[in-house]
Design a protein around this motif. Structure first.
Motif, PDB file in Angstrom:
ATOM      1  N   VAL A  12     -36.951 -35.941  22.591  1.00  0.00           N
ATOM      2  CA  VAL A  12     -35.572 -35.464  22.704  1.00  0.00           C
ATOM      3  C   VAL A  12     -35.557 -34.041  22.150  1.00  0.00           C
ATOM      4  CG1 VAL A  12     -33.160 -35.803  22.093  1.00  0.00           C
ATOM      5  CG2 VAL A  12     -34.668 -37.785  22.342  1.00  0.00           C
ATOM      6  N   ASP A  13     -34.937 -33.147  22.896  1.00  0.00           N
ATOM      7  CA  ASP A  13     -34.848 -31.732  22.500  1.00  0.00           C
ATOM      8  C   ASP A  13     -33.379 -31.364  22.584  1.00  0.00           C
ATOM      9  OD1 ASP A  13     -34.880 -28.846  22.667  1.00  0.00           O
ATOM     10  OD2 ASP A  13     -35.085 -29.048  24.848  1.00  0.00           O
ATOM     11  N   THR A  14     -32.782 -31.033  21.441  1.00  0.00           N
ATOM     12  CA  THR A  14     -31.376 -30.628  21.537  1.00  0.00           C
ATOM     13  C   THR A  14     -31.208 -29.181  21.097  1.00  0.00           C
ATOM     14  OG1 THR A  14     -30.328 -31.007  19.351  1.00  0.00           O
ATOM     15  CG2 THR A  14     -30.824 -32.962  20.698  1.00  0.00           C
ATOM     16  N   GLY A  15     -30.218 -28.513  21.666  1.00  0.00           N
ATOM     17  CA  GLY A  15     -29.951 -27.122  21.305  1.00  0.00           C
ATOM     18  C   GLY A  15     -28.465 -26.835  21.380  1.00  0.00           C
ATOM     19  N   MET A  16     -27.977 -26.118  20.363  1.00  0.00           N
ATOM     20  CA  MET A  16     -26.544 -25.795  20.309  1.00  0.00           C
ATOM     21  C   MET A  16     -26.404 -24.355  19.825  1.00  0.00           C
ATOM     22  SD  MET A  16     -23.524 -27.956  18.572  1.00  0.00           S
ATOM     23  CE  MET A  16     -24.259 -28.447  17.018  1.00  0.00           C
TER      24      MET A  16
ATOM     25  N   THR B  32     -36.359 -18.141  24.553  1.00  0.00           N
ATOM     26  CA  THR B  32     -35.039 -18.316  25.149  1.00  0.00           C
ATOM     27  C   THR B  32     -34.351 -19.571  24.642  1.00  0.00           C
ATOM     28  OG1 THR B  32     -36.049 -19.510  26.935  1.00  0.00           O
ATOM     29  CG2 THR B  32     -35.654 -17.178  27.311  1.00  0.00           C
ATOM     30  N   SER B  33     -35.069 -20.374  23.872  1.00  0.00           N
ATOM     31  CA  SER B  33     -34.501 -21.643  23.440  1.00  0.00           C
ATOM     32  C   SER B  33     -35.279 -22.131  22.219  1.00  0.00           C
ATOM     33  CB  SER B  33     -34.638 -22.624  24.598  1.00  0.00           C
ATOM     34  OG  SER B  33     -34.661 -23.936  24.137  1.00  0.00           O
ATOM     35  N   GLY B  34     -34.632 -22.946  21.399  1.00  0.00           N
ATOM     36  CA  GLY B  34     -35.284 -23.427  20.180  1.00  0.00           C
ATOM     37  C   GLY B  34     -36.554 -24.211  20.451  1.00  0.00           C
ATOM     38  N   MET B  35     -36.624 -24.861  21.645  1.00  0.00           N
ATOM     39  CA  MET B  35     -37.796 -25.690  21.917  1.00  0.00           C
ATOM     40  C   MET B  35     -39.032 -24.871  22.245  1.00  0.00           C
ATOM     41  SD  MET B  35     -38.223 -25.151  25.345  1.00  0.00           S
ATOM     42  CE  MET B  35     -39.443 -26.373  25.793  1.00  0.00           C
ATOM     43  N   HIS B  36     -38.791 -23.601  22.542  1.00  0.00           N
ATOM     44  CA  HIS B  36     -39.868 -22.803  23.085  1.00  0.00           C
ATOM     45  C   HIS B  36     -41.137 -22.784  22.223  1.00  0.00           C
ATOM     46  CE1 HIS B  36     -40.389 -19.422  26.072  1.00  0.00           C
ATOM     47  NE2 HIS B  36     -41.470 -20.101  25.877  1.00  0.00           N
TER      48      HIS B  36
ATOM     49  N   TRP C 136     -30.195 -31.002  34.549  1.00  0.00           N
ATOM     50  CA  TRP C 136     -31.661 -31.073  34.519  1.00  0.00           C
ATOM     51  C   TRP C 136     -32.120 -29.832  33.786  1.00  0.00           C
ATOM     52  CZ3 TRP C 136     -35.061 -34.809  35.842  1.00  0.00           C
ATOM     53  CH2 TRP C 136     -36.411 -34.457  35.824  1.00  0.00           C
ATOM     54  N   TRP C 137     -32.881 -29.998  32.729  1.00  0.00           N
ATOM     55  CA  TRP C 137     -33.269 -28.811  31.956  1.00  0.00           C
ATOM     56  C   TRP C 137     -34.750 -28.506  32.111  1.00  0.00           C
ATOM     57  CZ3 TRP C 137     -36.023 -26.188  28.317  1.00  0.00           C
ATOM     58  CH2 TRP C 137     -35.460 -24.969  27.902  1.00  0.00           C
ATOM     59  N   ASP C 138     -35.046 -27.241  32.360  1.00  0.00           N
ATOM     60  CA  ASP C 138     -36.434 -26.786  32.290  1.00  0.00           C
ATOM     61  C   ASP C 138     -36.435 -25.383  31.734  1.00  0.00           C
ATOM     62  OD1 ASP C 138     -35.959 -24.914  34.375  1.00  0.00           O
ATOM     63  OD2 ASP C 138     -36.252 -26.507  35.840  1.00  0.00           O
TER      64      ASP C 138
ATOM     65  N   TRP D 188     -23.386 -28.292  23.308  1.00  0.00           N
ATOM     66  CA  TRP D 188     -24.624 -28.902  22.786  1.00  0.00           C
ATOM     67  C   TRP D 188     -25.329 -29.625  23.923  1.00  0.00           C
ATOM     68  CZ3 TRP D 188     -24.490 -32.188  17.623  1.00  0.00           C
ATOM     69  CH2 TRP D 188     -25.789 -32.281  17.112  1.00  0.00           C
ATOM     70  N   ASN D 189     -26.586 -29.302  24.062  1.00  0.00           N
ATOM     71  CA  ASN D 189     -27.383 -29.890  25.130  1.00  0.00           C
ATOM     72  C   ASN D 189     -28.424 -30.832  24.534  1.00  0.00           C
ATOM     73  OD1 ASN D 189     -28.528 -30.384  27.558  1.00  0.00           O
ATOM     74  ND2 ASN D 189     -29.387 -28.335  27.876  1.00  0.00           N
ATOM     75  N   HIS D 190     -28.436 -32.075  25.011  1.00  0.00           N
ATOM     76  CA  HIS D 190     -29.441 -33.053  24.554  1.00  0.00           C
ATOM     77  C   HIS D 190     -30.348 -33.362  25.745  1.00  0.00           C
ATOM     78  CE1 HIS D 190     -27.269 -34.503  20.758  1.00  0.00           C
ATOM     79  NE2 HIS D 190     -26.480 -33.576  21.287  1.00  0.00           N
ATOM     80  N   VAL D 191     -31.582 -32.923  25.655  1.00  0.00           N
ATOM     81  CA  VAL D 191     -32.512 -33.105  26.789  1.00  0.00           C
ATOM     82  C   VAL D 191     -33.463 -34.253  26.477  1.00  0.00           C
ATOM     83  CG1 VAL D 191     -34.212 -31.970  28.289  1.00  0.00           C
ATOM     84  CG2 VAL D 191     -32.507 -30.582  27.079  1.00  0.00           C
ATOM     85  N   THR D 192     -33.588 -35.165  27.425  1.00  0.00           N
ATOM     86  CA  THR D 192     -34.649 -36.172  27.309  1.00  0.00           C
ATOM     87  C   THR D 192     -35.852 -35.577  28.015  1.00  0.00           C
ATOM     88  OG1 THR D 192     -33.023 -37.925  27.328  1.00  0.00           O
ATOM     89  CG2 THR D 192     -35.278 -38.563  27.820  1.00  0.00           C
TER      90      THR D 192
ATOM     91  N   LEU E   2     -33.202 -15.010  22.886  1.00  0.00           N
ATOM     92  CA  LEU E   2     -32.681 -13.909  23.703  1.00  0.00           C
ATOM     93  C   LEU E   2     -32.697 -14.369  25.151  1.00  0.00           C
ATOM     94  CD1 LEU E   2     -33.482 -10.153  23.485  1.00  0.00           C
ATOM     95  CD2 LEU E   2     -33.540 -11.289  25.692  1.00  0.00           C
ATOM     96  N   ARG E   3     -31.562 -14.235  25.821  1.00  0.00           N
ATOM     97  CA  ARG E   3     -31.496 -14.631  27.234  1.00  0.00           C
ATOM     98  C   ARG E   3     -31.056 -13.465  28.098  1.00  0.00           C
ATOM     99  NH1 ARG E   3     -29.454 -20.944  27.369  1.00  0.00           N
ATOM    100  NH2 ARG E   3     -31.235 -21.661  26.161  1.00  0.00           N
ATOM    101  N   THR E   4     -31.947 -13.020  28.963  1.00  0.00           N
ATOM    102  CA  THR E   4     -31.563 -11.938  29.875  1.00  0.00           C
ATOM    103  C   THR E   4     -30.809 -12.510  31.070  1.00  0.00           C
ATOM    104  OG1 THR E   4     -33.753 -12.106  30.818  1.00  0.00           O
ATOM    105  CG2 THR E   4     -33.379 -10.292  29.313  1.00  0.00           C
TER     106      THR E   4
ATOM    107  N   GLU F  20     -28.248 -17.435  17.964  1.00  0.00           N
ATOM    108  CA  GLU F  20     -29.056 -18.394  17.214  1.00  0.00           C
ATOM    109  C   GLU F  20     -28.801 -19.791  17.754  1.00  0.00           C
ATOM    110  OE1 GLU F  20     -29.696 -17.235  12.858  1.00  0.00           O
ATOM    111  OE2 GLU F  20     -27.718 -16.489  13.379  1.00  0.00           O
ATOM    112  N   MET F  21     -29.873 -20.563  17.835  1.00  0.00           N
ATOM    113  CA  MET F  21     -29.730 -21.903  18.366  1.00  0.00           C
ATOM    114  C   MET F  21     -30.094 -22.933  17.297  1.00  0.00           C
ATOM    115  SD  MET F  21     -31.386 -23.570  21.761  1.00  0.00           S
ATOM    116  CE  MET F  21     -30.442 -22.859  23.070  1.00  0.00           C
ATOM    117  N   LEU F  22     -29.145 -23.845  17.084  1.00  0.00           N
ATOM    118  CA  LEU F  22     -29.418 -24.975  16.192  1.00  0.00           C
ATOM    119  C   LEU F  22     -30.165 -26.008  17.028  1.00  0.00           C
ATOM    120  CD1 LEU F  22     -25.765 -25.285  14.813  1.00  0.00           C
ATOM    121  CD2 LEU F  22     -27.708 -24.226  13.628  1.00  0.00           C
TER     122      LEU F  22
HETATM  123  N1  SER Z   1     -33.785 -26.750  25.551  1.00  0.00           N
HETATM  124  C1  SER Z   1     -32.390 -27.047  25.654  1.00  0.00           C
HETATM  125  C2  SER Z   1     -31.531 -25.815  25.812  1.00  0.00           C
HETATM  126  O1  SER Z   1     -32.000 -24.724  25.610  1.00  0.00           O
HETATM  127  C3  SER Z   1     -31.972 -27.808  24.450  1.00  0.00           C
HETATM  128  O2  SER Z   1     -32.539 -27.233  23.327  1.00  0.00           O
HETATM  129  O3  SER Z   1     -30.388 -25.936  26.123  1.00  0.00           O
END
Ligand code: SER
Length: 393
Positions: free
Chosen positions: A221-225, A44-48, A160-162, A198-202, A72-74, A90-92
């Protein structure tokens, strides 16, 4: 800046090169399928795919990474059809695995958006975590935004991101771009013409089963756009469906089926998503990933058949399937993908016919209770959703 030249490919390479020039190694994006021990169905996210490395395992390519990951986000399914949401996108992404901290990431984010993509800084707004009873406010991020002259709004839940009830998480700072045609006078929580880009997560905590937070061994740091969203914004387009990856869909689908704008977007999104999901090896089923695929196909057919039940997926030009598989570098045979879509369409058509026949029996003429719905599912294999769609009262 000539924004039409900022095609999807160009935006992608500009992003990756920007971070490579700042010491990041490019990692290859994974498929939509997370490893088998993962609790979620799809990435669901690039960090996954990076979860073990965010939790402290050393990454073989070092502690600064960049990539482009299909997701993919349901959770966004009901929003698809609006200008900004897609099911598969697609997530950068960029990562610091225990290396630099959030403020550096925000500064680079600002520089890349304004100098790399020509965003007018007056059309930027940021949000930051305002603090709650467990974690203090993210003053480091607010300070950066103030120094850069970008207005900033604190929130609690939205920043808050999880990635689920347990696992790595942390406060984030989100960058919004203005899409209104008059100058902005409001903040992102008050005006949805501010679109999150663009989301920048610490990422510095792990949430345990009991809900408690423990510090991760390192501060990441995890960012996704979202790529398609960014492209449509920098090109000044009205929606993600107007960016270049959708060009063949825009050219071919309206001539095939006449649909209102939200329906056309939904049909294109779900068909394209279904192709990618099949391309990653998923087959329709009644559970798990296969069920997500089945739902996508059934939702798009429901929309297509609303006005004209004779519409047929066999009419879909093969080049749309091929274009999608090529874009996602999938080597599944387009004929196989088409065959799966057609088989699923036929199955749904038969199910609907059977459903109508059974529901016309005298026993089901009155309002349907829970017991009827259970019986229809259990004995006749008619899912509740389907029964309700045939009997909307
Ligand atoms: N994990 C965060 C998000 O999906 C940043 O990559 O938004």
């Amino acid at each position: 800046m000539d924004t039409d030249r900022l095609t999807t490919d160009r935006v992608q390479s500009t992003f990756v090169e920007y971070f490579e020039e700042r010491g990041h190694q490019r990692i290859t994006g994974s498929t939509l399928l997370p490893p088998s021990d993962d609790s979620v169905l799809f990435t669901t996210s690039g960090m996954h795919p990076l979860t073990p490395f965010l939790e402290g395992r050393p990454h073989p390519l070092g502690n600064r990474l960049v990539n482009v990951q299909r997701c993919l986000r349901t959770t966004d399914l009901d929003e698809v059809g609006d200008p900004t949401h897609l099911t598969v996108f697609e997530m950068l992404g960029s990562w610091s695995l225990g290396d630099y901290e959030g403020p550096q990431s925000l500064r680079w984010g600002y520089e890349l958006l304004t100098e790399g993509f020509g965003v007018d800084p007056r059309h930027m707004h940021a949000t930051v975590f305002g603090g709650d009873d467990r974690t203090g406010p993210d003053t480091a991020s607010s300070d950066v935004w103030e120094e850069l002259g970008v207005p900033v709004e604190p929130t609690t839940e939205d920043n808050w991101w999880d990635n689920g009830p347990t696992g790595p998480c942390g406060p984030d700072s989100e960058i919004f771009l203005w899409t209104g045609d008059i100058p902005p006078r409001s903040t992102p929580t008050q005006d949805d013409r501010w679109v999150e880009v663009w989301n920048h997560v610490t990422m510095r905590y792990r949430r345990l089963d009991d809900g408690s937070l423990v510090p991760l061994p390192q501060r990441n740091v995890d960012t996704g756009m979202g790529l398609e969203r960014l492209v449509s914004l920098v090109q000044g387009k009205q929606s993600v469906f107007e960016c270049d990856v959708f060009a063949p869909w825009r050219q071919l689908v309206p001539g095939l089926w006449q649909l209102d704008v939200p329906s056309l977007r939904l049909v294109c999104d779900h068909l394209r998503s279904a192709v990618v999901v099949i391309g990653d090896g998923v087959r329709p089923a009644n559970t798990g990933r296969g069920y997500v695929l089945r739902r996508l196909v059934r939702r798009l057919l429901t929309v297509l058949w609303r006005d004209d039940p004779t519409r047929y997926l066999g009419d879909l030009p093969g080049e749309l399937i091929l274009h999608t598989l090529d874009h996602f570098r999938q080597d599944t045979d387009p004929v196989v993908v088409r065959g799966i879509l057609l088989e699923e369409e036929q199955r749904f058509r038969r199910l609907l016919e059977r459903g109508r026949r059974i529901l016309s029996r005298p026993r089901f003429q009155g309002p349907l209770g829970e017991e009827d719905l259970f019986y229809l599912h259990d004995t006749h294999g008619l899912p509740r959703e389907l029964v309700l769609s045939l009997r909307p009262e």
